[in-house]
Design a protein around this motif. Structure first.
Motif, PDB file in Angstrom:
ATOM      1  N   ALA B 196     -11.759  36.830 -16.638  1.00  0.00           N
ATOM      2  CA  ALA B 196     -10.605  36.242 -16.478  1.00  0.00           C
ATOM      3  C   ALA B 196      -9.932  36.316 -15.232  1.00  0.00           C
ATOM      4  N   ALA B 197      -9.614  35.499 -14.271  1.00  0.00           N
ATOM      5  CA  ALA B 197      -9.198  36.004 -13.082  1.00  0.00           C
ATOM      6  C   ALA B 197      -7.580  35.525 -12.793  1.00  0.00           C
ATOM      7  N   CYS B 198      -6.893  34.239 -13.493  1.00  0.00           N
ATOM      8  CA  CYS B 198      -5.691  33.959 -13.255  1.00  0.00           C
ATOM      9  C   CYS B 198      -5.243  33.124 -14.285  1.00  0.00           C
ATOM     10  N   THR B 199      -3.875  32.796 -14.110  1.00  0.00           N
ATOM     11  CA  THR B 199      -3.359  31.861 -15.279  1.00  0.00           C
ATOM     12  C   THR B 199      -3.653  30.409 -14.714  1.00  0.00           C
ATOM     13  N   GLN B 200      -3.623  29.655 -16.054  1.00  0.00           N
ATOM     14  CA  GLN B 200      -3.846  28.061 -15.829  1.00  0.00           C
ATOM     15  C   GLN B 200      -2.981  27.657 -14.552  1.00  0.00           C
ATOM     16  N   ALA B 201      -1.531  28.045 -14.603  1.00  0.00           N
ATOM     17  CA  ALA B 201      -0.638  27.480 -13.559  1.00  0.00           C
ATOM     18  C   ALA B 201      -1.146  27.820 -12.311  1.00  0.00           C
TER      19      ALA B 201
END
Lengths: 294, 271
Positions: B196-201
């Motif tokens: 997982a690399a980042c938030t959805q936003a």
């Protein structure tokens, strides 16, 4: 009109990250020759240090980029797909490599971007120009920077570089191994003991480095840890060449990934003792450092 | 010898190594981890993180010179999952036997890995020129390494292949990229390790996580799998410790820390 040398990556073999290497830095080899006021940017080598400039998608300030590779081994190449100017259509990127006799440079380059290894949904949009260089090349880059090359003792064809711009001059001599005991590694070099070749090579390298204020030299090993056929040099050898060539500053470069900051500090200290009263400044290559060349 | 199942992260970064002062907490080497069980030497993926494991093993070879049998499972052939292999110290030792597992025909895996050792890109002259015995093995559904049972999940071009490791006591961990079929494969696992690399936003705003999956999706996959615990790894390359820490608090996940050893079974549930 001045040129300075910025160190983006100082590590050899591979990038490394651990607590004991943070001082000198863990990115693999990449240099920038900073030329304030020019409309182009100039990089030497494309190790992971080149990726440290910032993420793909960033806006580049200039539109002409020169990237000169000493050779195409992984530690000098693996940052290339993360070189953001490649992804902007406004840019022209000139890539220079030696003539590797085993593969042509564009196909070596494009293999890095092959989707099975690098599945990034981005497209190289810059206009690319591939150039191959031979040992002994001597030309003007962008009509401004004089570039000369010299084949070093390392597997394949590895080029040392000498850059002159106005009154400033710098040498980059990596990767390179001592030629002791018939240790001739480069393509086209003799097989078996060839003392005349060694003598001519060493005289040639000294002449090549003459006039350089600063030289970044391969100092991966020490005399005790030297493994000749691995293709790397030591601080002692670097110092000998620099003293003969009248170089004013030696940057010990291409640190072994196993070496801690303390190991590197010790290497520098010992090299300074070796130099004694000779007029030469000896420093460790440290990521982020920028050196004026005067 | 401790027989309980544990995992140690040697590399937690996606795409490219990011050694810097801003990545000292969560790590800056490309992806690799070790599954600890008894005295077995088992790893997953061979990004540059594997080289730090190699340094540890090299010291062990010096202190106690006996042959090493090492097992490395490859999830994908992307650079950040394989690039550490030529620099993994044990492969310079003739007494090392390194098994490389992938769910593909041997010739295919060999072709994919060969580029790392070719004279164009390295001082070597091919995989076979290395001193250790490297054995590429094709695996399909399941394989046992000693008393560690390894299940092989469904492979895909985009998400590679997930692996599930079972200790004899039934405890298990899953190492995987995010994929829709994961909840079946990982059902009820004690520890789910997901990319997982980042938030959805951030993904919408174009964060350069480049398709590593979002934290929100990782959390919902963990929930759908009924995994007891989730650790997110393969952090985005330009993600600083501070930003990762903040994101982990906001989204509510545990980010993998390089060097850290995690027990697979815990008395408290963290997800």
């Amino acid at each position: 009109m001045s040129m300075s040398l910025r160190l983006w990556g100082v590590r050899g073999s591979r990038p490394v990250h651990k607590g004991s290497t943070l001082g000198c830095g863990g990115h693999s080899t990449a240099f920038e020759l900073q030329l304030p006021g020019e409309d182009f940017a100039l990089f030497v080598d494309a190790g992971s240090g080149l990726a440290a400039r910032g993420p793909i998608g960033g806006k580049s300030l200039r539109s002409i980029y020169y990237v000169l590779l000493t050779h195409t081994h992984w530690d000098h190449l693996l940052g290339l797909p993360f070189f953001s100017p490649l992804y902007e259509a406004k840019n022209e990127v000139h890539l220079f490599s030696s003539t590797t006799c085993r593969g042509d440079f564009p196909s070596l380059f494009w293999a890095l971007f092959s989707p099975s290894y690098f599945p990034l949904p981005v497209e190289v949009k810059a206009k690319l120009h591939f150039h191959t260089l031979v040992s002994g090349a001597d030309f003007l880059l962008a009509n401004k920077v004089r570039v000369q090359t010299y084949q070093l003792n390392h597997q394949g064809v590895t080029l040392g570089y000498r850059f002159a711009y106005g009154a400033d001059c710098v040498g980059i001599v990596t990767d390179h191994a001592p030629l002791d005991h018939g240790n001739y590694l480069g393509d086209g070099m003799p097989v078996g003991a060839a003392p005349q070749f060694v003598a001519a090579f060493e005289v040639g390298l000294v002449a090549f480095m003459q006039g350089c204020h600063t030289v970044a030299f391969d100092a991966h090993f020490t005399e005790e840890t030297l493994k000749l056929d691995w293709g790397h040099s030591t601080p002692d050898r670097a110092l000998q060449f620099c003293l003969q060539a009248g170089v004013k500053r030696l940057i010990l470069f291409h640190h072994a990934p196993e070496d801690s900051d303390a190991d590197i500090e010790q290497k520098v200290e010992r090299c300074r003792q070796q130099a004694g009263k000779a007029e030469i400044e000896i420093v460790a290559a440290r990521e982020g450092d920028v050196w004026m060349l005067r | 010898m401790d027989a309980s199942l544990k995992v140690q992260f040697w590399g937690t970064r996606g795409w490219i190594s990011t050694p810097s002062l801003q990545t000292t907490v969560y790590g800056g080497n490309t992806t690799s981890l070790q599954v600890l069980h008894g005295d077995l030497l088992v790893g997953v993926d061979a990004g540059f993180g594997i080289c730090n494991w190699g340094e540890q093993l090299a010291k062990r070879i010096v202190e106690k010179p006996e042959p090493l049998e090492i097992h490395v499972f490859l999830t994908r052939f992307h650079w950040d999952h394989i690039q550490g292999l030529p620099f993994f110290h044990p492969i310079y030792s003739p007494s090392t036997r390194l098994h490389l597992y992938a769910p593909y025909p041997k010739a295919y895996t060999r072709e994919k890995l060969e580029i790392l050792f070719t004279a164009n890109y390295s001082p070597f002259s091919g995989l076979d020129s290395m001193e250790s015995h490297m054995e590429i093995e094709e695996i399909s559904k399941e394989i046992c390494i000693g008393d560690l049972r390894v299940q092989v999940g469904e492979k895909s071009e985009a998400n590679g292949v997930p692996y599930r490791f079972f200790a004899p006591d039934g405890s298990s961990l899953v190492v995987a990229a995010q994929s829709p079929s994961l909840p079946d494969f990982a059902a009820g696992t004690d520890l789910l390790i997901l990319d997982a690399a980042c938030t959805q936003a951030e993904e919408k705003a174009g964060y350069p996580g480049w398709g590593g999956g979002t934290y929100e999706e990782a959390l919902s996959l963990a929930q759908a799998s009924q995994a007891k615990r989730l650790i997110c790894t393969r952090h985005g390359p330009y993600r600083t410790d501070k930003a990762l820490f903040t994101a982990s608090l906001q989204a509510g996940f545990v980010p993998a820390k390089e060097g850290e050893i995690y027990s697979v079974t815990l008395s408290t549930v963290l997800v």
